[in-house]
Design a protein around this motif. Structure first.
Motif, PDB file in Angstrom:
ATOM      1  N   ARG A   3       0.833  -1.207   0.000  1.00  0.00           N
ATOM      2  CA  ARG A   3       0.000   0.000   0.000  1.00  0.00           C
ATOM      3  C   ARG A   3       0.870   1.260   0.000  1.00  0.00           C
ATOM      4  NH1 ARG A   3       0.217   2.627   4.712  1.00  0.00           N
ATOM      5  NH2 ARG A   3       0.657   1.523   6.665  1.00  0.00           N
ATOM      6  N   PRO A   4       0.246   2.410  -0.307  1.00  0.00           N
ATOM      7  CA  PRO A   4       1.012   3.664  -0.272  1.00  0.00           C
ATOM      8  C   PRO A   4       1.372   4.080   1.153  1.00  0.00           C
ATOM      9  CG  PRO A   4      -1.037   3.900  -1.521  1.00  0.00           C
ATOM     10  CD  PRO A   4      -1.116   2.602  -0.801  1.00  0.00           C
ATOM     11  N   LEU A   5       2.393   4.882   1.264  1.00  0.00           N
ATOM     12  CA  LEU A   5       2.701   5.574   2.499  1.00  0.00           C
ATOM     13  C   LEU A   5       1.597   6.602   2.731  1.00  0.00           C
ATOM     14  CD1 LEU A   5       4.499   6.812   4.792  1.00  0.00           C
ATOM     15  CD2 LEU A   5       5.690   8.087   2.980  1.00  0.00           C
ATOM     16  N   ARG A   6       0.921   6.497   3.883  1.00  0.00           N
ATOM     17  CA  ARG A   6      -0.187   7.413   4.159  1.00  0.00           C
ATOM     18  C   ARG A   6       0.284   8.521   5.114  1.00  0.00           C
ATOM     19  NH1 ARG A   6      -4.851   7.085   2.397  1.00  0.00           N
ATOM     20  NH2 ARG A   6      -5.807   8.196   4.148  1.00  0.00           N
ATOM     21  N   VAL A   7       0.105   9.773   4.668  1.00  0.00           N
ATOM     22  CA  VAL A   7       0.586  10.924   5.422  1.00  0.00           C
ATOM     23  C   VAL A   7      -0.553  11.924   5.602  1.00  0.00           C
ATOM     24  CG1 VAL A   7       2.263  12.811   5.513  1.00  0.00           C
ATOM     25  CG2 VAL A   7       2.894  10.635   4.449  1.00  0.00           C
ATOM     26  N   ALA A   8      -0.685  12.437   6.819  1.00  0.00           N
ATOM     27  CA  ALA A   8      -1.561  13.572   7.077  1.00  0.00           C
ATOM     28  C   ALA A   8      -0.697  14.818   7.168  1.00  0.00           C
ATOM     29  CB  ALA A   8      -2.339  13.371   8.373  1.00  0.00           C
ATOM     30  N   VAL A   9      -1.012  15.821   6.363  1.00  0.00           N
ATOM     31  CA  VAL A   9      -0.342  17.117   6.438  1.00  0.00           C
ATOM     32  C   VAL A   9      -1.354  18.104   7.026  1.00  0.00           C
ATOM     33  CG1 VAL A   9       0.773  18.973   5.157  1.00  0.00           C
ATOM     34  CG2 VAL A   9       1.151  16.590   4.483  1.00  0.00           C
ATOM     35  N   ALA A  19       5.306  20.664   1.030  1.00  0.00           N
ATOM     36  CA  ALA A  19       5.686  19.372   1.609  1.00  0.00           C
ATOM     37  C   ALA A  19       4.949  18.236   0.906  1.00  0.00           C
ATOM     38  CB  ALA A  19       5.381  19.360   3.108  1.00  0.00           C
ATOM     39  N   SER A  20       3.677  18.424   0.634  1.00  0.00           N
ATOM     40  CA  SER A  20       2.895  17.408  -0.075  1.00  0.00           C
ATOM     41  C   SER A  20       3.455  17.153  -1.467  1.00  0.00           C
ATOM     42  CB  SER A  20       1.432  17.857  -0.180  1.00  0.00           C
ATOM     43  OG  SER A  20       0.860  18.044   1.099  1.00  0.00           O
ATOM     44  N   ASP A  21       3.806  18.245  -2.152  1.00  0.00           N
ATOM     45  CA  ASP A  21       4.344  18.129  -3.508  1.00  0.00           C
ATOM     46  C   ASP A  21       5.647  17.328  -3.510  1.00  0.00           C
ATOM     47  OD1 ASP A  21       4.363  18.669  -6.285  1.00  0.00           O
ATOM     48  OD2 ASP A  21       5.698  20.379  -5.984  1.00  0.00           O
ATOM     49  N   LEU A  22       6.530  17.619  -2.549  1.00  0.00           N
ATOM     50  CA  LEU A  22       7.806  16.910  -2.491  1.00  0.00           C
ATOM     51  C   LEU A  22       7.613  15.437  -2.138  1.00  0.00           C
ATOM     52  CD1 LEU A  22       9.969  19.652  -0.778  1.00  0.00           C
ATOM     53  CD2 LEU A  22      10.256  18.770  -3.096  1.00  0.00           C
ATOM     54  N   LEU A  23       6.650  15.147  -1.290  1.00  0.00           N
ATOM     55  CA  LEU A  23       6.361  13.739  -0.994  1.00  0.00           C
ATOM     56  C   LEU A  23       5.892  13.011  -2.246  1.00  0.00           C
ATOM     57  CD1 LEU A  23       4.551  14.073   2.451  1.00  0.00           C
ATOM     58  CD2 LEU A  23       6.744  12.948   2.047  1.00  0.00           C
ATOM     59  N   MET A  24       5.069  13.678  -3.051  1.00  0.00           N
ATOM     60  CA  MET A  24       4.570  13.053  -4.277  1.00  0.00           C
ATOM     61  C   MET A  24       5.660  12.912  -5.334  1.00  0.00           C
ATOM     62  SD  MET A  24       0.671  14.583  -4.634  1.00  0.00           S
ATOM     63  CE  MET A  24       1.061  16.302  -4.366  1.00  0.00           C
ATOM     64  N   LYS A  25       6.694  13.746  -5.258  1.00  0.00           N
ATOM     65  CA  LYS A  25       7.795  13.689  -6.211  1.00  0.00           C
ATOM     66  C   LYS A  25       8.957  12.826  -5.721  1.00  0.00           C
ATOM     67  CE  LYS A  25       6.967  18.267  -8.270  1.00  0.00           C
ATOM     68  NZ  LYS A  25       7.466  19.668  -8.349  1.00  0.00           N
ATOM     69  N   SER A  26       8.802  12.229  -4.561  1.00  0.00           N
ATOM     70  CA  SER A  26       9.916  11.505  -3.930  1.00  0.00           C
ATOM     71  C   SER A  26      10.224  10.161  -4.572  1.00  0.00           C
ATOM     72  CB  SER A  26       9.594  11.281  -2.446  1.00  0.00           C
ATOM     73  OG  SER A  26       8.496  10.388  -2.300  1.00  0.00           O
ATOM     74  N   GLY A  27       9.314   9.685  -5.414  1.00  0.00           N
ATOM     75  CA  GLY A  27       9.482   8.338  -5.965  1.00  0.00           C
ATOM     76  C   GLY A  27       8.799   7.280  -5.124  1.00  0.00           C
ATOM     77  N   GLN A  28       8.360   7.683  -3.955  1.00  0.00           N
ATOM     78  CA  GLN A  28       7.646   6.780  -3.056  1.00  0.00           C
ATOM     79  C   GLN A  28       6.149   6.840  -3.381  1.00  0.00           C
ATOM     80  OE1 GLN A  28       8.917   4.825  -0.392  1.00  0.00           O
ATOM     81  NE2 GLN A  28       6.824   4.016  -0.443  1.00  0.00           N
ATOM     82  N   ASP A  29       5.486   5.700  -3.365  1.00  0.00           N
ATOM     83  CA  ASP A  29       4.031   5.664  -3.535  1.00  0.00           C
ATOM     84  C   ASP A  29       3.397   6.263  -2.284  1.00  0.00           C
ATOM     85  OD1 ASP A  29       1.492   5.124  -4.419  1.00  0.00           O
ATOM     86  OD2 ASP A  29       1.555   2.972  -3.965  1.00  0.00           O
ATOM     87  N   VAL A  30       2.664   7.372  -2.442  1.00  0.00           N
ATOM     88  CA  VAL A  30       2.106   8.069  -1.281  1.00  0.00           C
ATOM     89  C   VAL A  30       0.625   8.369  -1.486  1.00  0.00           C
ATOM     90  CG1 VAL A  30       4.298   9.147  -0.632  1.00  0.00           C
ATOM     91  CG2 VAL A  30       2.727  10.354  -2.170  1.00  0.00           C
ATOM     92  N   ALA A  31      -0.081   8.516  -0.386  1.00  0.00           N
ATOM     93  CA  ALA A  31      -1.449   9.025  -0.368  1.00  0.00           C
ATOM     94  C   ALA A  31      -1.511  10.038   0.773  1.00  0.00           C
ATOM     95  CB  ALA A  31      -2.457   7.898  -0.154  1.00  0.00           C
ATOM     96  N   ILE A  32      -1.856  11.263   0.440  1.00  0.00           N
ATOM     97  CA  ILE A  32      -1.759  12.371   1.395  1.00  0.00           C
ATOM     98  C   ILE A  32      -3.134  12.975   1.637  1.00  0.00           C
ATOM     99  CG2 ILE A  32      -0.746  14.639   1.840  1.00  0.00           C
ATOM    100  CD1 ILE A  32       1.469  13.784  -0.215  1.00  0.00           C
ATOM    101  N   ASP A  33      -3.463  13.173   2.902  1.00  0.00           N
ATOM    102  CA  ASP A  33      -4.641  13.957   3.277  1.00  0.00           C
ATOM    103  C   ASP A  33      -4.164  15.278   3.847  1.00  0.00           C
ATOM    104  OD1 ASP A  33      -6.493  12.070   2.481  1.00  0.00           O
ATOM    105  OD2 ASP A  33      -6.680  11.140   4.458  1.00  0.00           O
ATOM    106  N   LEU A  34      -4.596  16.362   3.225  1.00  0.00           N
ATOM    107  CA  LEU A  34      -4.175  17.702   3.617  1.00  0.00           C
ATOM    108  C   LEU A  34      -5.292  18.339   4.440  1.00  0.00           C
ATOM    109  CD1 LEU A  34      -2.009  19.914   3.324  1.00  0.00           C
ATOM    110  CD2 LEU A  34      -3.085  20.582   1.179  1.00  0.00           C
TER     111      LEU A  34
END
Length: 461
Positions: A3-9, A19-34
């Motif tokens: 599953r993706p890395l789940r992050v709350a910002v 910060a959200s943009d850099l997480l999405m550009k990190s190469g890591q599969d992410v799902a972010i709730d802002l």
């Protein structure tokens, strides 16, 4: 882990979005709730910048592009630490990043600071930007006004006070703000800086913009254009500092005009007392300073009393603590090592908690600093995830947090809802020949932006 890395910002201003943009550009599969406490996104970009700032549109456009990405989900009208505790939020995420910025005003510790016509910059900015957390009308009966501070916020306040209501009506200001500005009596605005022109924190373009209004004359006393050794060095080493000094020198040498509003910029004057009579402001007392050669100043013992009826302090913002998160009440930041939130008792990182932006380093610097902050924080977070240092979320399913918010009867808003609010504001503006008419009542914003089933269907999870 599949599953993706789940992050709350937490906080949807530039710091949180970068910060959200850099997480999405990190190469890591992410799902972010802002998460955002306001019904609408963008933080101080929406609620902390003067409405006549043209370049803000470009910043908002770039932030919009990030917010449109499918890995990112906006959840507004949720105050983390109040509506939802950090402890309640943690089981749904592998990591939480705090980027709540700074809205409060730093104090001015001089006699007379408790007089009612002495107000903080953040209060006035919140008023004219239509922030629903601030009052709806403003007493603008003072004919002579002092603004303490030599940064861009001080310039914004001075410019808004010196312009006419009709000049600002073409912007997105709400009706209540226009009604107050129409009654503005200010004909003199005095901006005070404790040090010299080379130490001012203005940016050149903002400084130049002061004279763009036909109703404003900018006045700088030639005797205030003084540089010590440190000032000359600062000009040589910084093109921005040199440009600021050149603009100030131009104002000092300019011929006087008959513009009805005078905007004075004073250097080497340190406020020592706000004067009052019968419980109201009657003046500002300053002490003349002299440069020491190091860019610092020392008092000369010469005092001046400036007859003003209102004083605004633009001496810096300060962050507010978040319940459940350590806070350094001296520096007004979350204790951190550059990204990790630190336990104040042990000094050790608290697993899964991070911070970025002004809540991390204090309210200094420009957009570039915010981006570098976010890079430092997100690199730590990704490193912790890939090394196995983070405890995986107990409930990582995409809809788990939505179900939880509904169970708590929290009336949250969405990114699709922001589009509905955005369209409503633009439609109101179009009727008046303006680009936008900002909606300021909290319930009205929520009514437009409220989450609806299907709003988040495109989000990765």
């Amino acid at each position: 882990m599949s599953r993706p890395l789940r992050v709350a910002v937490v906080g949807s201003g530039p710091a949180g979005i970068y910060a959200s943009d850099l997480l999405m550009k990190s190469g890591q599969d992410v799902a972010i709730d802002l998460f955002e406490m306001m019904p609408a996104p963008f933080g101080l970009i929406r609620y902390g910048v003067a409405p006549d700032h043209p370049r803000i549109k470009g910043i908002v456009m770039s932030l919009h592009k990030v917010m449109e990405k499918p890995e990112l989900r906006f959840i507004g009208n949720v105050a983390v630490g109040r509506d939802v505790t950090v402890e309640e939020l943690a089981p749904f995420y592998d990591a939480i990043v705090f980027s709540t910025g700074a809205y409060g005003d730093r104090d001015l510790d001089i006699p007379g600071a408790d007089l009612p016509e002495h107000r903080g910059a953040g209060e006035f900015v919140g008023f004219y930007d239509g922030n629903p957390n601030f009052q709806r009308d403003w007493d603008l009966s003072a004919e002579k006004v002092a603004v303490i501070g030599v940064g861009n916020v001080a310039l914004d306040i001075a410019r808004v006070l010196a312009k006419t209501g009709d000049e600002l009506h073409v912007t997105e200001i709400p009706d209540n703000v226009y009604a107050s500005l129409k009654k503005n009596q200010a004909t003199e605005v005095h901006v005070f800086g404790r040090r010299g022109p080379a130490q001012a924190k203005f940016t050149p373009l903002e400084l130049k913009e002061l004279s763009h209004s036909p109703t404003i004359e900018v006045i700088v006393d030639p005797e205030d254009i003084i540089y010590d050794e440190a000032g000359e060095k600062a000009r040589r080493n910084s093109k921005t500092t040199d440009l600021v000094c050149q603009v100030l020198e131009g104002y000092a040498m300019a011929d006087r005009t008959d513009a009805p509003h005078k905007l004075y910029i004073h250097f080497l004057e340190s406020p020592v007392e706000i004067l009052g009579e019968d419980g109201h402001v009657t003046g500002l007392k300053t002490e003349r300073q002299e440069l020491t050669g190091t860019g610092q100043v020392t008092g000369t013992g010469k005092f001046t009393e400036w007859p003003v009826q209102a004083v605004y302090r633009a001496v810096g913002y300060k962050s507010d603590p978040i319940d459940g998160v350590p806070f350094d009440s001296t520096r007004n930041v979350i204790p951190n090592d550059g990204g990790h939130v630190l336990d104040p008792d042990t000094g050790a990182p608290i697993a899964g908690l991070y911070c970025t932006g002004w809540i991390k380093r204090g309210p200094v610097g420009l957009i570039g600093n915010t981006k570098s902050d976010a890079k430092e924080t997100t690199e730590m977070l990704i490193g912790d995830w890939t090394s196995g240092a983070l405890t995986p979320a107990e409930h990582p399913e995409q809809d788990a947090i939505i179900d939880f918010l509904r169970e708590k009867n929290i009336d949250f808003t969405s990114w699709a809802g922001w589009h509905r609010l955005d369209a409503a504001e633009k439609a109101l503006g179009e009727k008046e020949g303006r680009e936008r008419h900002k909606i300021v009542e909290w319930d009205d914003m929520v009514a437009h932006a409220r989450y609806k089933d299907g709003d988040h269907d495109t989000t990765a999870g």
